[in-house]
Every structure is written in structure tokens, then in C-alpha cells.
Design an enzyme around this catalytic site. Structure first.
Site, PDB file in Angstrom:
ATOM      1  N   CYS A 169       0.824  -1.217   0.000  1.00 29.83           N
ATOM      2  CA  CYS A 169       0.000   0.000   0.000  1.00 29.83           C
ATOM      3  C   CYS A 169       0.854   1.261   0.000  1.00 29.83           C
ATOM      4  CB  CYS A 169      -0.916   0.020   1.222  1.00 29.83           C
ATOM      5  SG  CYS A 169      -1.734  -1.545   1.541  1.00 29.83           S
ATOM      6  N   PRO A 208     -10.080 -29.443   6.656  1.00 24.26           N
ATOM      7  CA  PRO A 208     -10.121 -28.549   7.819  1.00 24.26           C
ATOM      8  C   PRO A 208      -8.762 -28.235   8.420  1.00 24.26           C
ATOM      9  CG  PRO A 208     -11.075 -30.717   8.308  1.00 24.26           C
ATOM     10  CD  PRO A 208     -10.826 -30.681   6.838  1.00 24.26           C
ATOM     11  N   TYR A 255     -19.933  17.495  16.424  1.00 30.52           N
ATOM     12  CA  TYR A 255     -19.879  18.752  15.671  1.00 30.52           C
ATOM     13  C   TYR A 255     -18.967  19.744  16.371  1.00 30.52           C
ATOM     14  CZ  TYR A 255     -20.956  23.622  14.801  1.00 30.52           C
ATOM     15  OH  TYR A 255     -20.826  24.954  14.577  1.00 30.52           O
TER      16      TYR A 255
END
Ligand code: FAD
Length: 449
Positions: free
Chosen positions: A46, A275, A425
Site C-alpha cells: 500500500c 479442515p 460537531y
């Protein structure tokens, strides 16, 4: 008796699995051997665009942990070791050097494979994939050697990030894509905003053009591309054509491959018929939280979590991967781009009766310095107001709002639930009503009539 866990692939998924298994089981109980064909483990693909773009000056900063650090945690990492075969019946992994390594548990974490369409010239020198740190090094070398014109094929997030990186290094950048707009997992109206921003940055963007050929010079080196419309010159060509699963080792062994082409696993990352074998990360298939359908989303965030799930189960602690929404975030220049859940095309394909609502707002109180434009688009189920998807495009501060929307979709909220939720806010961070809330209100207002 000591069991042995063999992990094939030493990046996000594989090393997360190994580290989590080690946290839960002592070395005397579980020997852990990681086979990695490359010379790095635990590296950040990335970060490659930011290294190429020089925001991150040092390659080593992209490496989270070295083999020596894993060795200190009694995780044996063998770099330069490629697994070429898995014998499921015998419980053995065969390496390229011919070693047969027995396992009690196996994690297949072979990652992704960049899409490489059969285009003449694609293998020419001067054409660069963006997958491993060596790719980043090669692109940096080409720039240092004097490349002035960079051409990026593909308009997904890797294409966008690489286009920005090349431009940051002073190259003239051309982006060529076969699709009508960049970022195909956005709706067209939001993709338009991205395309406009790229052009405003000075990039040349050619859409709706399939590449037919990489043009080479007399020495066989790439010097541009020919599309079905025109030809474009370049000193280097960067591929950003998407990522498929690297599942050949698993498929050859006889492990079930799902319809996405990735390894079929249950929610514990276990292969259903075996599994003792797990698969995680870009090589594995998963499921979409909204549709319940199988999905393949090649992102590091999932690879780390899926690896951790596999490691937990191997360590004796039950765990399940909770699925994906396809949440993704990127930027080009100052434009931040986020998406989650279903876009309208996906909502249509999944049979939803959908509607969309798009609002324009600002990232901060309009009077506060640095307030930037933001557009929020919600895809919801007509009638119920159930949130299905969201897209956010805007200036600095816009992008991370996608996480609020992803959380709302994850929790099964309606637009009305979100409109009434207790979001923060303060003027430096949002207007009184955050754009996310304004968008949700637009939906709930009309749903309520
Ligand atoms: C340029 C770029 C930018 C990205 N940006 C983001 C981002 O911003 N956010 C995000 O969430 N994701 C991002 N991603 C995606 C993310 O990097 C991947 O999803 C993640 O690396 C997947 O991890 P993985 O362990 O499944 O696979 P990989 O990282 O592909 O690792 C698989 C490893 O397995 C090894 N291997 C494969 N086959 C064998 C074998 N037979 N024997 C031995 N070793 C083998 C490979 O060498 C490799 O090291 C980006 C990817 C790229 C390329």
C-alpha cells in the site's frame, strides 16, 4: 507432541496468521515455519505509491517486521523459498529446492496476482507492475534515469495513486483506461468528479480506450502504447489493471476454488474439505455483508483480519471473519475518494429496488478556514430506507467520513437511524449537520413522504 504450522506467503495474511497462532500457542506446542518466495516479509504494498512519489523517502519504512524480528518470536521465516506443490493427502509442502516439509496445519496466503491481459509488448522492459517493493524500486530507478513521460494503464485506485506519484516526481502523466471513467466501483456521477480533478491536476486522461499494444523501440524497450483510438508516447508504462487471486498452488493441490477464482473457505478461513488447511488474504474468497454473496476484494485490511482469524483458530480460539462491504479509500491530489457497500450497478445486479440521494456540503463549518467541498451519495433500498451503499468525494477531510457510512451499513441502519445518530460537531471538523447526516436526512425525508 509438537505440531507444525506451515504458512505459504509472508505478507499481510500469512504473517498475521503466524503471529496470532504464536500469541496463542507456545513454541513447544506449535512450530511455525513461513515460506516466502521473495526476500521481504511483512511489507506494505500500500505504501509503494508514496515511496515512488517520495513522500516516504526510505524503502525500509515500508517493512513492518523483518525475518529476524519474527525469529525472536520463534516464528521461522524462510525467504527465497517458493512452495511449488502441496500434497494434501500426505500433509506435505514441496519447495522449489525439492524439500518436503510436513505440516499439521497449513495456511495458504499466496496473495494476489496483478491482471496482465495478453497485450503484445506487455513484458517489455519499461513496463512496470506495482505489486512488490522491487517494482517500486524499478520505477524509482527509471525516474532517476531520466524518464519524463509516465503512462498509467488503468483507472482503479492503484492507477490513480501511481499517476499522482509520477506527477509528484515531475513526470508528464497520461492515464489510459478502457472504462468510461476512473474508479469503476463509483457511480458515474461520482467518477466524473474524479476524472475532472485528474485533468485539473494537469494529467491527460484518455477514457474508453482499450490498449492493443505496448509500442517498443529498436532495443525492445517500451516507448508508448497503442489503443484502439490512438497512440501515446511514454518513457515508462505503469500497470494498474487490477488484482486477481494467486490461487494456482491451492488449485493444483485440489483445494476448492470458488466462482471468484479465489480459494473457497468457510468463515473461519478453513478450506471446507480440508479442515487442517486455511486460506486468507487476496488468495481467498469471502462474502459480502449486504448481499450475502461470495466476493473477492483484494485489500490489506481484509488480509490482516483474515490471517488473524486463521491464526486464532489454529491457536485454539474460535474466530470468524465477518465479511466485507468493499469499503475503500484513496486520493488523487487533494481529492479524497471513499466508497462502501453497493454502488447502483451492484444494487441492480443484486435485485434491490434502490434509490440514490446525493448532497453537496463542506468538510468544515463554511466560515472556518480550510472548509472544502464534499459530495455524499447514498444508495438505499426504496421504501425501507435501508442503507445499501455510500460514496464520498471531496477535499481534505472528506474521505474518512466513509467509515461512518460503512459502520451504519454494517450495523444494518436505515437512513433515518443515521440521520438521528449522535455524530460530533465543532466548526473545525464539520458543519452543524455533518454532510453524512444531511445525506441521510435527504433519504429519510422523502421516504417518510
Ligand atoms: C500499490 C498498492 C497499493 C495498495 N493500497 C492499499 C490500501 O491503501 N489499502 C488496502 O487495504 N490495501 C491496499 N493494497 C492491497 C494490499 O496490499 C493487499 O491486499 C495485501 O498485501 C494482501 O496481502 P496478502 O498477504 O493476502 O498477499 P500479498 O501481499 O500478495 O502477499 C502474498 C505473499 O505470498 C508470497 N507467495 C506467493 N506464492 C508463493 C509461493 N508459492 N511460495 C512462497 N511464497 C509465495 C508472495 O511473494 C507474497 O509475499 C494495495 C496494493 C497495492 C499493490
Amino acid at each position: 507432541m509438537t505440531e507444525r504450522l506451515v504458512v505459504v506467503g509472508g505478507d499481510a495474511a500469512g504473517m498475521s496468521a503466524a503471529a496470532q497462532a504464536r500469541r496463542l500457542r507456545e513454541a513447544g506446542d506449535l512450530e511455525i515455519v513461513v515460506l516466502e518466495q521473495g526476500h521481504d516479509v511483512s511489507f506494505s504494498a500500500c505504501g509503494i505509491p508514496y515511496w515512488v512519489g517520495d513522500q516516504v523517502p526510505d524503502r525500509d519504512e515500508l517493512i513492518a517486521r523483518t525475518p529476524a524480528e519474527f525469529a525472536a518470536r520463534q516464528i521461522q521465516v524462510r525467504t527465497g523459498t517458493r512452495a511449488v506443490e502441496v500434497d494434501l493427502a500426505a500433509g506435505v509442502v514441496v519447495t522449489a529446492a525439492g524439500e518436503r516439509l510436513g505440516y499439521d496445519r497449513l495456511v495458504v496466503a499466496t496473495g494476489g496476482r496483478p491482471t496482465r491481459p495478453p497485450i503484445p509488448g506487455l513484458d517489455a522492459p519499461g513496463v512496470y507492475g506495482v505489486h512488490r517493493l522491487d517494482d517500486g524500486a524499478a520505477i524509482r530507478s527509471a525516474i532517476d534515469a531520466g524518464a519524463r513521460r509516465g503512462l498509467v494503464l488503468g483507472g482503479g485506485y492503484i492507477g490513480l495513486e501511481m499517476a499522482e506519484a509520477l506527477q509528484a516526481r515531475g513526470l508528464d502523466v497520461t492515464v489510459v483506461l478502457a472504462d468510461p471513467l476512473p474508479m469503476q466501483l463509483l457511480d458515474a456521477d461520482m467518477g466524473e468528479r474524479v476524472c475532472t480533478a485528474m485533468k485539473a491536476m494537469g494529467m491527460t486522461v484518455h477514457t474508453d480506450q482499450a490498449v492493443r499494444e505496448v509500442l517498443v523501440d529498436a532495443a525492445g524497450r517500451a516507448r508508448g502504447v497503442r489503443t484502439d483510438v490512438d497512440s501515446y508516447d511514454a518513457d515508462l508504462v505503469v500497470l494498474g489493471l487490477g488484482m486477481g487471486p494467486e490461487a494456482r498452488l491451492a488449485a493444483d493441490a485440489g483445494l476448492a476454488i470458488g466462482p471468484t477464482g479465489a480459494i473457497d473457505v468457510d468463515r473461519s478461513q478453513r478450506c471446507r474439505d480440508h479442515p487442517e488447511v486455511f486460506a486468507a488474504g487476496d488468495c481467498a474468497q469471502t462474502f459480502h455483508r449486504v448481499t450475502g454473496e461470495v466476493a473477492h476484494v483484494a485489500l490489506g485490511t481484509h488480509a490482516n483480519k483474515q490471517g488473524r482469524v486463521a491464526g486464532s483458530v489454529i491457536g485454539g480460539r474460535p474466530a470468524r471473519f465477518a465479511g466485507v462491504l468493499g469499503t475503500a479509500l484513496t486520493k488523487v491530489g487533494d481529492l479524497e475518494i471513499g466508497r462502501t457497500g453497493l454502488c447502483t450497478t451492484q444494487a441492480e445486479q443484486s435485485g434491490f429496488a434502490w434509490r440514490t440521494d446525493t448532497i453537496e456540503g463542506t468538510t468544515r463549518a463554511g466560515y472556518y478556514p480550510g472548509a472544502e467541498q464534499i459530495a455524499v451519495k447514498l444508495v438505499s433500498e426504496a421504501g425501507s430506507g435501508q442503507l445499501l451503499g455510500a460514496q464520498v468525494v471531496g477535499g481534505p477531510g472528506a474521505g474518512k467520513r466513509i467509515d461512518v457510512l460503512a459502520t451504519a451499513i454494517w450495523a444494518g441502519m436505515t437512513a433515518e437511524d443515521l440521520a438521528g445518530s449522535d455524530l460530533s460537531y465543532a466548526p473545525p471538523f464539520s458543519p452543524t449537520y455533518d454532510p453524512v447526516v444531511v445525506a441521510a436526512r435527504a433519504v429519510s425525508r422523502t421516504e417518510q413522504g
